[in-house]
Design a protein around this motif. Structure first.
Motif, PDB file in Angstrom:
ATOM      1  N   ASP A   7      43.168  83.153 -76.232  1.00 44.30           N
ATOM      2  CA  ASP A   7      41.889  82.770 -75.632  1.00 44.30           C
ATOM      3  C   ASP A   7      40.900  83.937 -75.634  1.00 44.30           C
ATOM      4  N   LYS A   8      41.423  85.144 -75.351  1.00 44.83           N
ATOM      5  CA  LYS A   8      40.556  86.329 -75.353  1.00 44.83           C
ATOM      6  C   LYS A   8      39.996  86.580 -76.760  1.00 44.83           C
ATOM      7  N   LEU A   9      40.816  86.384 -77.773  1.00 48.18           N
ATOM      8  CA  LEU A   9      40.343  86.570 -79.146  1.00 48.18           C
ATOM      9  C   LEU A   9      39.245  85.555 -79.471  1.00 48.18           C
ATOM     10  N   VAL A  10      39.447  84.323 -79.087  1.00 48.59           N
ATOM     11  CA  VAL A  10      38.424  83.292 -79.319  1.00 48.59           C
ATOM     12  C   VAL A  10      37.140  83.653 -78.580  1.00 48.59           C
ATOM     13  N   VAL A  24      35.306  76.367 -81.367  1.00 43.70           N
ATOM     14  CA  VAL A  24      36.361  76.933 -80.525  1.00 43.70           C
ATOM     15  C   VAL A  24      37.686  76.199 -80.662  1.00 43.70           C
ATOM     16  N   ILE A  25      37.696  74.888 -80.510  1.00 43.99           N
ATOM     17  CA  ILE A  25      38.951  74.136 -80.567  1.00 43.99           C
ATOM     18  C   ILE A  25      39.594  74.271 -81.953  1.00 43.99           C
ATOM     19  N   TYR A  26      38.759  74.176 -82.981  1.00 44.60           N
ATOM     20  CA  TYR A  26      39.268  74.266 -84.349  1.00 44.60           C
ATOM     21  C   TYR A  26      39.951  75.612 -84.595  1.00 44.60           C
ATOM     22  N   VAL A  27      39.251  76.712 -84.287  1.00 46.69           N
ATOM     23  CA  VAL A  27      39.832  78.022 -84.602  1.00 46.69           C
ATOM     24  C   VAL A  27      41.049  78.308 -83.729  1.00 46.69           C
TER      25      VAL A  27
END
Length: 494
Positions: A7-10, A24-27
């Motif tokens: 989550d932090k990376l996203v 966001v959801i895709y990656v």
């Protein structure tokens, strides 16, 4: 904590504008697949992680996790491949990156390169966490302030990985080399670096397609590589001068230069035509004229010899074509020039020895073309090269003197970190293990300065003396040791 770090990376990728909210959801789903996870919790505990973590910090943690969980082998190349695949989830496709680059170029060349440089850092293609391990500082010399870098950014491989790398090299020849355009998006393998997150920008130079990228291990600001679309040998000729000056027209805030095209005096990759550039002012750029000389056929070109440890001719003018013409005259003259009194032989039978390291820039509204005269002849006394660092400075620098060193930035081997520390101890009067090959130098330092009482003063002295050694390295590489011999060459130009 794996979910928190994902989550932090996203989150960090979104802040860096690598992705948008709609991605966001895709990656995230792409990332969890790499970790062999089947689901993602509604709450990830990401709030427990520090906001100060960078993308590079998060990547390092995630790669360690993947190693610990046996998702990947604990080998440097495999970890780099995984990290690149991870960040490739967040990097736009080449067509989108190129479109953005040229949209920003319409605003200003500086906007385009700033975007691409930041992208290359944010995508972890430029290895920022490793680069910060380098020891870098500036030192005053007789030729101005030079840069010293002890290169600690490339981790050492273990014996098993080296063994596997040698076996792989016998079987796989794709891409043909580390600079070929086929590296863009290539996953990598043992013995060939990961390039999943790698992007390049095609540019037209003097009627040919070339490509712009950044070095994964930048040694200076916006350290870029410009390479031919075609896999072909390095070559310094009129066309090279045309391309270098054309590049400075397109990107006037960048310098660009080329390694020489012969062994010993050339760079590490002679099999692929390429240049290096960036937004940085080297000591050689600031060098003053030692003296000017006329070029009778080019009255609009100002020609001078620089006050520099190597043998450098600087051409200045408003017309890039005139500089190309003058540069071609100097190159052709130098290729076949011999002067036994100066130990310069153009050929040994049919083997050529003379070439040039060229550097181009735009400054104060004029073009500049620096031509560094090089010769790679060897003798029994100097088997690594007459105009190469001599044996008495090999304890500091034995490797080729390439473009970056020519301009006044020393890239020194990692062993010096510990070895210079032992010399510092000697200077402080402490017990030490100075290497045998440093002992004569270290003793001379102590003889000159005596025993020093403070660590900071001792360290500064060692840095100063290291700078003097680097100057000696460059002086060894200079083909003309005195003005009179340089003048004999200049005389034939008219």
């Amino acid at each position: 904590m794996i979910y928190a770090y994902i989550d932090k990376l996203v989150q960090k990728a979104k802040e860096a504008e690598l992705i948008e909210a709609a991605d966001v959801i895709y990656v995230r789903n792409q990332v969890i697949q790499l970790f062999k996870l089947e689901a993602f919790p509604e709450e990830s505990a990401v709030e427990k992680l520090s906001d100060d973590l960078s993308i590079h910090d998060v990547i390092d943690w995630l790669v360690s996790y993947a190693t610990d969980q046996a998702i990947i082998e604990n080998l440097l190349d495999m970890k780099d491949i995984f990290a690149a695949n991870l960040m490739n989830c967040f990097v736009a496709r080449p067509s989108a990156v190129r479109e953005t680059f040229y949209d920003k170029y319409k605003q200003a060349p500086t906007a385009a390169t700033a975007y691409f440089y930041q992208l290359s850092k944010n995508s972890n293609y430029i290895q920022m966490n490793r680069i910060k391990n380098n020891i870098s500082y500036k030192i005053d010399t007789a030729y101005g302030v030079m840069d010293i870098t002890i290169n600690l950014s490339k981790p050492e491989k273990d014996p098993e990985e080296i063994k596997r790398e040698r076996a792989m090299k016998k079987d796989v020849h794709y891409p043909k080399c580390l600079l070929c355009k086929e590296n863009e998006g290539y996953a990598g393998r043992i013995g060939h670096p990961a390039r999943s997150n790698h992007r390049i920008i095609p540019i037209e130079l003097a009627g040919e397609t070339w490509n712009l990228q950044y070095s994964p291990y930048v040694y200076y600001n916006e350290h870029s590589i410009v390479f031919s679309d075609e896999h072909r040998d390095m070559k310094i000729d009129r066309q090279a001068f045309e391309r270098l000056l054309h590049f400075t027209e397109k990107f006037p805030h960048y310098f660009i230069g080329s390694n020489a095209d012969l062994p010993i005096v050339g760079g590490s990759i002679l099999s692929h035509d390429h240049y290096q550039g960036g937004c940085y002012e080297f000591a050689m750029t600031r060098a003053e004229d030692s003296f000017q000389f006329p070029l009778n056929n080019f009255p609009d070109v100002t020609a001078s010899v620089l006050k520099w440890p190597m043998s450098v001719i600087r051409l200045r003018g408003k017309s890039s074509i005139e500089l190309v013409n003058a540069g071609e005259l100097i190159l052709k003259s130098w290729r076949c020039y011999s002067d036994k009194a100066a130990h310069i032989h153009a050929f040994t039978e049919a083997v050529p020895h003379n070439t040039i390291t060229p550097i181009a820039r735009v400054r104060n509204g004029s073009f500049e073309l620096d031509l560094v005269l090089r010769n790679n002849r060897t003798t029994a006394e100097h088997p690594l090269g007459i105009f190469h660092p001599h044996a008495d400075v090999h304890h500091i620098k034995k490797e080729n003197i390439g473009l970056i060193e020519v301009m006044g930035l020393a890239v020194l081997p990692p062993r010096l970190k510990e070895e210079l520390g032992e010399i510092t101890k000697l200077l402080l009067g402490k017990e030490n293990t100075v290497k045998d090959y440093h002992q004569q130098w270290a003793d001379a330092i102590v003889q000159e300065y005596g025993i020093i009482s403070t660590v900071s003063e001792a360290e500064q002295i060692v840095k100063k003396e290291l700078g003097k050694k680097f100057v000696r390295v460059l002086e060894d590489a200079g083909v003309f040791k005195e003005k009179q011999s340089f003048q004999r060459f200049l005389d034939i130009l008219n």
